[in-house]
Design an enzyme around this catalytic site. Structure first.
Site, PDB file in Angstrom:
ATOM      1  N   LYS A 197     -17.117  18.874  -1.204  1.00 14.56           N
ATOM      2  CA  LYS A 197     -16.770  17.782  -2.129  1.00 14.56           C
ATOM      3  C   LYS A 197     -18.041  17.029  -2.504  1.00 14.56           C
ATOM      4  O   LYS A 197     -18.408  16.047  -1.845  1.00 14.56           O
ATOM      5  CB  LYS A 197     -15.737  16.845  -1.473  1.00 14.56           C
ATOM      6  CG  LYS A 197     -15.391  15.621  -2.299  1.00 14.56           C
ATOM      7  CD  LYS A 197     -14.125  14.942  -1.825  1.00 14.56           C
ATOM      8  CE  LYS A 197     -13.898  13.634  -2.561  1.00 14.56           C
ATOM      9  NZ  LYS A 197     -12.581  13.057  -2.340  1.00 14.56           N
ATOM     10  N   LYS A 204     -11.005  15.207   5.913  1.00 15.61           N
ATOM     11  CA  LYS A 204     -12.172  14.807   5.118  1.00 15.61           C
ATOM     12  C   LYS A 204     -13.123  13.933   5.918  1.00 15.61           C
ATOM     13  O   LYS A 204     -12.687  13.100   6.725  1.00 15.61           O
ATOM     14  CB  LYS A 204     -11.718  14.041   3.881  1.00 15.61           C
ATOM     15  CG  LYS A 204     -12.838  13.878   2.866  1.00 15.61           C
ATOM     16  CD  LYS A 204     -12.576  12.772   1.880  1.00 15.61           C
ATOM     17  CE  LYS A 204     -13.121  11.463   2.416  1.00 15.61           C
ATOM     18  NZ  LYS A 204     -13.052  10.374   1.429  1.00 15.61           N
ATOM     19  N   ARG A 261       0.852  -1.202   0.000  1.00 20.55           N
ATOM     20  CA  ARG A 261       0.000   0.000   0.000  1.00 20.55           C
ATOM     21  C   ARG A 261       0.886   1.250   0.000  1.00 20.55           C
ATOM     22  O   ARG A 261       0.651   2.211  -0.731  1.00 20.55           O
ATOM     23  CB  ARG A 261      -0.943   0.002   1.214  1.00 20.55           C
ATOM     24  CG  ARG A 261      -2.005  -1.090   1.143  1.00 20.55           C
ATOM     25  CD  ARG A 261      -3.087  -0.896   2.193  1.00 20.55           C
ATOM     26  NE  ARG A 261      -2.667  -1.194   3.549  1.00 20.55           N
ATOM     27  CZ  ARG A 261      -2.751  -2.391   4.146  1.00 20.55           C
ATOM     28  NH1 ARG A 261      -3.264  -3.412   3.485  1.00 20.55           N
ATOM     29  NH2 ARG A 261      -2.352  -2.560   5.394  1.00 20.55           N
TER      30      ARG A 261
HETATM   31  C1  5MM Z   1     -10.466   7.238  -1.837  1.00 19.29           C
HETATM   32  O1  5MM Z   1     -11.671   6.626  -1.515  1.00 19.29           O
HETATM   33  C2  5MM Z   1     -12.437   7.083  -0.397  1.00 19.29           C
HETATM   34  C3  5MM Z   1     -13.123   5.862   0.104  1.00 19.29           C
HETATM   35  O2  5MM Z   1     -12.672   5.542   1.322  1.00 19.29           O
HETATM   36  P1  5MM Z   1     -13.334   4.285   2.134  1.00 19.29           P
HETATM   37  O3  5MM Z   1     -12.342   3.190   1.992  1.00 19.29           O
HETATM   38  O4  5MM Z   1     -13.448   4.794   3.530  1.00 19.29           O
HETATM   39  O5  5MM Z   1     -14.649   3.979   1.499  1.00 19.29           O
HETATM   40  C4  5MM Z   1     -13.560   8.054  -0.833  1.00 19.29           C
HETATM   41  O6  5MM Z   1     -14.170   8.701   0.241  1.00 19.29           O
HETATM   42  C5  5MM Z   1     -13.045   9.060  -1.788  1.00 19.29           C
HETATM   43  O7  5MM Z   1     -12.224   9.998  -1.117  1.00 19.29           O
HETATM   44  C6  5MM Z   1     -14.153   9.810  -2.505  1.00 19.29           C
HETATM   45  O8  5MM Z   1     -15.314   9.055  -2.669  1.00 19.29           O
HETATM   46  C7  5MM Z   1     -13.637  10.191  -3.863  1.00 19.29           C
HETATM   47  O9  5MM Z   1     -13.194   9.023  -4.513  1.00 19.29           O
HETATM   48  P2  5MM Z   1     -13.748   8.723  -5.968  1.00 19.29           P
HETATM   49  O10 5MM Z   1     -13.098   7.411  -6.334  1.00 19.29           O
HETATM   50  O11 5MM Z   1     -15.241   8.658  -5.871  1.00 19.29           O
HETATM   51  O12 5MM Z   1     -13.260   9.902  -6.795  1.00 19.29           O
END
Ligand code: 5MM
Length: 336
Positions: free
Chosen positions: A217, A134, A44
């Site tokens: 966001k 976030k 990772r």
């Molecule tokens: C990076 O993915 C995040 C998901 O985290 P979890 O493992 O806690 O579900 C997610 O929150 C992400 O920051 C946002 O959804 C934006 O990612 P995408 O892939 O939708 O652009």
């Protein structure tokens, strides 16, 4: 200009966007296993460190959202990961929610948890170098959802989180994600997303949040992924702008969209059109996870020692999105 507003603008200005690399170990394991890589802590870190050392970190990436595991790790060069990021000119950030759990009395919906002990955790993250955070609320669309209960309780949690984050001198990213899963129309997405965002701002205002020191966001306005009535990218941009214009107070400096399952090109094209047609004062940029990392992850999984090659793939996606954040992208640039 307040310190919080300065941080927000540093992250979002000049076409810069956010790399959402805050996948929890569960999600990261799915991503790595999908390309046949074992999800160890070392792997990772290896993938993430490859991205964080890329050239585009200086010109394109204004902020990186980290997960708890990563913010505590050090790179091969023995630099702490937040230092590696800030040395490139980008701002280190951290996901502080502890995930979406079943919402009591509405078991098909979710409430995001993580408020208990948050003040203490924030202080630690600040000392580790984080300057923004976030928290993601998730909502699904159907005829009866999202319910008032899900809309109100997630908005309340987002506001309490934001208040604690600002108290600690960091910028909260407020992420209410209305999922694209389902057969709903784009107009349903517009109505429900507007309601969700408006309720978030009602609560943020009640909790006395400095709106100049947050980043929103949201999802873009799309038809559900099972809908037969898809709309054009141009329509996506107009409906997304309509939603934000009526739902977001003008004090908010910027919006950084999530990609939410769109393909890389779709997410770039839609962002570009949003900026071309932008009739608001908000900066409109990206905070993509999958839409920034997918191709780089695929390349890396097959060429794990080819750091430069992986970085080239990531640099390209970041550059394309930075152009889109200025309305300067076009499809022919993809192949250059
Ligand atoms: C990076 O993915 C995040 C998901 O985290 P979890 O493992 O806690 O579900 C997610 O929150 C992400 O920051 C946002 O959804 C934006 O990612 P995408 O892939 O939708 O652009």
């Amino acid at each position: 200009m307040t310190e919080l507003n300065k941080i927000a603008l540093k992250i979002l200005s000049d076409g810069k966007g956010i790399l959402a690399a805050d996948e929890s170990n569960g999600t990261m394991t799915k991503r790595l296993e999908s390309v046949n890589i074992t999800s160890t802590s070392e792997n990772r870190l290896l993938f993430r460190e490859t991205l964080f050392s890329s050239e585009c970190m200086t010109e394109c990436i204004g902020g990186v959202i980290l997960y708890d595991e990563t913010i505590n790790q050090s790179s091969i060069s023995e630099k702490k990961i937040p230092t590696l990021i800030s040395d490139s000119g980008a701002v280190p950030g951290i996901k502080v929610d502890t995930g979406a759990k079943v919402l009591a009395n509405s078991s098909e919906e979710k409430i995001t948890e993580g408020l208990d002990g948050l003040r203490e955790r924030l202080k630690e993250y600040y000392l580790l170098g984080a300057r923004f955070t976030k928290w993601r609320g998730v909502y699904n669309i159907s005829e009866k959802y999202p319910s008032k209960l899900a809309i109100n309780s997630n908005a309340h949690a987002l506001a309490r989180y934001s208040a604690l984050v600002q108290e600690c001198g960091m910028v909260p990213i407020v992420e209410p994600e209305v999922l694209m899963d389902g057969d709903h129309s784009a107009d349903d997405c517009l109505i429900k997303t507007s309601e969700v965002i408006q309720k978030c701002f009602d609560e943020l205002i009640t909790h006395k949040i400095d709106l100049t020191g947050i980043i929103l966001k949201p999802n873009m306005i799309l038809a559900g992924n099972k809908s037969k009535n898809k709309i054009s990218n141009e329509e996506v941009s107009f409906k997304t702008l309509e939603c934000l214009k009526k739902s977001v107070p003008i004090e908010v400096p910027g919006v950084a969209f999530l990609s939410g399952g769109q393909s890389e090109i779709e997410a770039t094209e839609n962002l570009n059109l949003i900026n071309k047609n932008n009739n608001t004062n908000f900066i409109m940029t990206y905070s993509y996870g999958r839409a920034l990392q997918q191709s780089a992850l695929k390349f890396w999984s097959k060429n794990i020692k080819d750091v430069k090659g992986t970085q080239n793939v990531f640099n390209h996606r970041a550059k394309m999105n930075t152009l889109a954040a200025q309305g300067k992208w076009s499809s022919d640039l993809e192949n250059k």
